[in-house]
Design a protein around this motif. Structure first.
Motif, short mmCIF file in Angstrom:
data_model
loop_
_atom_site.label_atom_id
_atom_site.label_comp_id
_atom_site.label_asym_id
_atom_site.label_seq_id
_atom_site.Cartn_x
_atom_site.Cartn_y
_atom_site.Cartn_z
N ALA A 249 0.82 -1.21 0.00
CA ALA A 249 0.00 0.00 0.00
C ALA A 249 0.85 1.26 0.00
CB ALA A 249 -0.94 0.00 1.20
N CYS A 250 2.01 1.23 0.66
CA CYS A 250 2.92 2.38 0.64
C CYS A 250 3.62 2.53 -0.71
CB CYS A 250 3.99 2.22 1.73
SG CYS A 250 3.44 2.52 3.41
N ARG A 251 4.02 1.39 -1.29
CA ARG A 251 4.82 1.43 -2.52
C ARG A 251 3.93 1.16 -3.74
NH1 ARG A 251 10.27 1.41 -2.53
NH2 ARG A 251 9.85 2.00 -4.69
N ARG A 252 2.98 2.06 -3.96
CA ARG A 252 2.09 1.89 -5.11
C ARG A 252 2.78 2.20 -6.43
NH1 ARG A 252 -0.55 4.34 -1.14
NH2 ARG A 252 -0.50 6.37 -2.16
N ASP A 253 3.98 2.76 -6.36
CA ASP A 253 4.78 2.90 -7.59
C ASP A 253 5.26 1.55 -8.08
OD1 ASP A 253 6.37 2.81 -5.17
OD2 ASP A 253 8.11 3.31 -6.39
N LEU A 254 5.36 0.58 -7.17
CA LEU A 254 5.86 -0.76 -7.52
C LEU A 254 4.76 -1.82 -7.52
CD1 LEU A 254 9.24 -1.14 -5.58
CD2 LEU A 254 8.93 -1.09 -8.07
N PHE A 255 3.75 -1.66 -6.67
CA PHE A 255 2.83 -2.76 -6.42
C PHE A 255 1.37 -2.32 -6.53
CE2 PHE A 255 6.57 -3.47 -3.60
CZ PHE A 255 7.12 -4.52 -4.31
N PHE A 256 0.50 -3.29 -6.76
CA PHE A 256 -0.94 -3.10 -6.66
C PHE A 256 -1.37 -3.27 -5.21
CE2 PHE A 256 -0.35 -5.05 -10.95
CZ PHE A 256 -0.78 -3.97 -11.72
N SER A 257 -2.38 -2.50 -4.78
CA SER A 257 -2.91 -2.63 -3.43
C SER A 257 -4.43 -2.64 -3.45
CB SER A 257 -2.44 -1.47 -2.54
OG SER A 257 -3.08 -1.52 -1.27
N TYR A 258 -5.00 -3.77 -3.11
CA TYR A 258 -6.46 -3.93 -3.05
C TYR A 258 -7.05 -2.98 -2.01
CZ TYR A 258 -10.96 -6.37 -2.71
OH TYR A 258 -12.29 -6.68 -2.72
N ARG A 259 -6.44 -2.92 -0.85
CA ARG A 259 -6.97 -2.09 0.23
C ARG A 259 -6.97 -0.61 -0.15
NH1 ARG A 259 -7.91 -2.20 5.94
NH2 ARG A 259 -8.38 -4.40 5.54
N PHE A 260 -5.90 -0.12 -0.73
CA PHE A 260 -5.79 1.30 -1.04
C PHE A 260 -6.77 1.72 -2.13
CE2 PHE A 260 -4.10 4.95 -3.35
CZ PHE A 260 -3.88 5.83 -2.31
N THR A 261 -7.02 0.84 -3.09
CA THR A 261 -7.86 1.19 -4.24
C THR A 261 -9.31 0.78 -4.07
OG1 THR A 261 -7.32 -0.90 -5.34
CG2 THR A 261 -5.92 0.99 -5.83
N GLY A 262 -9.65 0.16 -2.96
CA GLY A 262 -11.01 -0.31 -2.78
C GLY A 262 -11.35 -1.50 -3.65
N GLY A 263 -10.34 -2.21 -4.11
CA GLY A 263 -10.54 -3.46 -4.84
C GLY A 263 -10.36 -3.37 -6.34
N LYS A 264 -10.34 -2.16 -6.92
CA LYS A 264 -10.23 -2.02 -8.38
C LYS A 264 -8.76 -1.85 -8.74
CE LYS A 264 -12.71 -1.72 -12.21
NZ LYS A 264 -13.64 -2.79 -12.64
N THR A 265 -8.09 -2.97 -8.92
CA THR A 265 -6.65 -2.92 -9.21
C THR A 265 -6.21 -4.25 -9.78
OG1 THR A 265 -4.52 -2.25 -8.24
CG2 THR A 265 -5.86 -3.76 -6.94
N GLY A 266 -4.91 -4.34 -10.11
CA GLY A 266 -4.36 -5.55 -10.70
C GLY A 266 -3.79 -6.50 -9.67
N ARG A 267 -3.05 -7.47 -10.14
CA ARG A 267 -2.42 -8.47 -9.27
C ARG A 267 -0.97 -8.70 -9.67
NH1 ARG A 267 -6.62 -7.42 -7.39
NH2 ARG A 267 -8.20 -8.79 -6.46
N MET A 268 -0.11 -8.91 -8.65
CA MET A 268 1.25 -9.36 -8.88
C MET A 268 1.31 -10.88 -8.74
SD MET A 268 1.15 -6.32 -7.01
CE MET A 268 1.43 -6.79 -5.31
N ALA A 269 2.46 -11.44 -9.08
CA ALA A 269 2.64 -12.89 -8.99
C ALA A 269 3.88 -13.23 -8.18
CB ALA A 269 2.77 -13.52 -10.38
N SER A 270 3.77 -14.31 -7.41
CA SER A 270 4.97 -14.97 -6.87
C SER A 270 5.19 -16.23 -7.69
CB SER A 270 4.79 -15.32 -5.39
OG SER A 270 3.70 -16.21 -5.21
N VAL A 271 6.46 -16.56 -7.91
CA VAL A 271 6.81 -17.72 -8.73
C VAL A 271 7.97 -18.44 -8.04
CG1 VAL A 271 7.49 -18.56 -11.00
CG2 VAL A 271 6.15 -16.45 -10.82
N LEU A 272 7.86 -19.77 -7.95
CA LEU A 272 8.90 -20.58 -7.33
C LEU A 272 9.09 -21.85 -8.14
CD1 LEU A 272 10.80 -21.09 -4.86
CD2 LEU A 272 8.83 -22.14 -3.72
N VAL A 273 10.34 -22.20 -8.44
CA VAL A 273 10.62 -23.41 -9.20
C VAL A 273 11.87 -24.08 -8.68
CG1 VAL A 273 11.88 -22.10 -10.99
CG2 VAL A 273 10.93 -24.35 -11.54
N LEU A 274 11.81 -25.41 -8.52
CA LEU A 274 12.99 -26.19 -8.17
C LEU A 274 13.84 -26.35 -9.42
CD1 LEU A 274 11.41 -29.08 -6.04
CD2 LEU A 274 12.96 -27.29 -5.20
N ARG A 275 15.11 -26.06 -9.31
CA ARG A 275 16.02 -26.24 -10.45
C ARG A 275 16.42 -27.70 -10.58
NH1 ARG A 275 15.12 -21.86 -13.44
NH2 ARG A 275 15.89 -19.93 -12.53
#
Length: 275
Positions: A249-275
């Motif tokens: 919510a503080c770093r809206r230059d980098l991230f989407f925040s559901y709480r700050f926008t009241g729900g109208k926003t995008g989504r980020m992803a986490s990704v994990l893979v075993l090499r």
């Protein structure tokens, strides 16, 4: 809570911006978290929105996912995703589940908020706009888990449940596991009510250290801190848990925040893979 130092590393390229998790990468995994930069979606989803269910055009989301996975050196058709229903259900995935949920929410693994695997090269993915991403890795077995923890998953201690499931199913040793907690809404911005606090009190004996009063019937909750505590109580050593240290919510230059926008926003992803 502006970023006060992070165990994650910010990678900025001309095309896309994302975070890596050096602790996990040094142990033989690929671990990333996307930002909102580098995609094709218009406002309020600008620009790297990865959520199909938020109102953005499906074609834009697909292009954004292709851009992200390609930048990470992954086959865009290979990740697997769960439905994410804000509960504590886990699912063990292998190569048979490759591609589930990557091109549409309709074929995501139903009712699932945590993915566990021993399959090398199979990318686990989950999607966020304030909730807590939890990465788990036993580099010796090896085994990996990726968990989505909203407030309901947090009070249900989904991270600890994932460690137990990995122990029972894969034979991991919690004391040898590595963990990471990605960007999420911080206690500076996350005010909750008695419904949330009731669950927190039931799930955490040290709940007073995780929440501060913010007025009658209101508290400021450290969601990331609660999940870190659950992992420690599940057997992970504190020094083996990397913290992103970013408030979405503080770093809206980098991230989407559901709480700050009241729900109208995008989504980020986490990704994990075993090499």
């Amino acid at each position: 809570m502006k970023n006060q130092g992070s165990d994650f590393k910010l990678i900025e390229t001309p095309e896309i911006t994302y975070l890596t998790v050096p602790l996990l990468e040094s142990a033989g995994a690929g671990a990333w978290f996307s930002t909102r930069r580098g995609g094709v979606s218009p406002p309020p989803y600008d620009s790297l929105n990865l959520g199909f269910h938020v109102g953005d055009r499906a074609a834009a989301v697909q292009e954004n996912r292709t851009r992200l996975f390609t930048a990470l050196g992954l086959d865009p058709d290979s990740p697997v995703a769960g439905e994410q229903v804000h509960r504590d259900e886990l699912f063990i995935v292998d190569q048979r589940h490759k591609g589930r949920g990557v091109c549409s929410d309709q074929d995501a693994l139903p009712g699932v908020d945590g993915l566990l695997t021993r399959s090398r090269g199979l990318p686990l993915s989950s999607y966020y706009a304030d909730c807590v991403p939890i990465y788990l890795l036993d580099p010796r077995r090896p085994a990996a888990g990726l968990v989505h923890a909203g407030w309901r998953g947090t009070v249900l201690r989904i991270g600890a449940r994932a460690i137990k499931a990995m122990t029972d199913t894969f034979g991991v040793r919690p004391g040898e596991c590595l963990g990471a907690i990605g960007p999420s809404i911080g206690p500076c911005c996350y005010e909750v009510d008695e419904q949330v606090m009731s669950g927190l009190r039931q799930g955490f004996s040290n709940w007073r250290q995780l929440a501060e009063p913010a007025g009658p019937g209101r508290w400021k909750l450290d969601l990331a801190g609660a999940n870190r505590q659950a992992l420690i109580e599940a057997g992970l050593r504190p020094e083996n848990i990397a913290l992103a240290g970013y408030c979405t919510a503080c770093r809206r230059d980098l991230f989407f925040s559901y709480r700050f926008t009241g729900g109208k926003t995008g989504r980020m992803a986490s990704v994990l893979v075993l090499r």
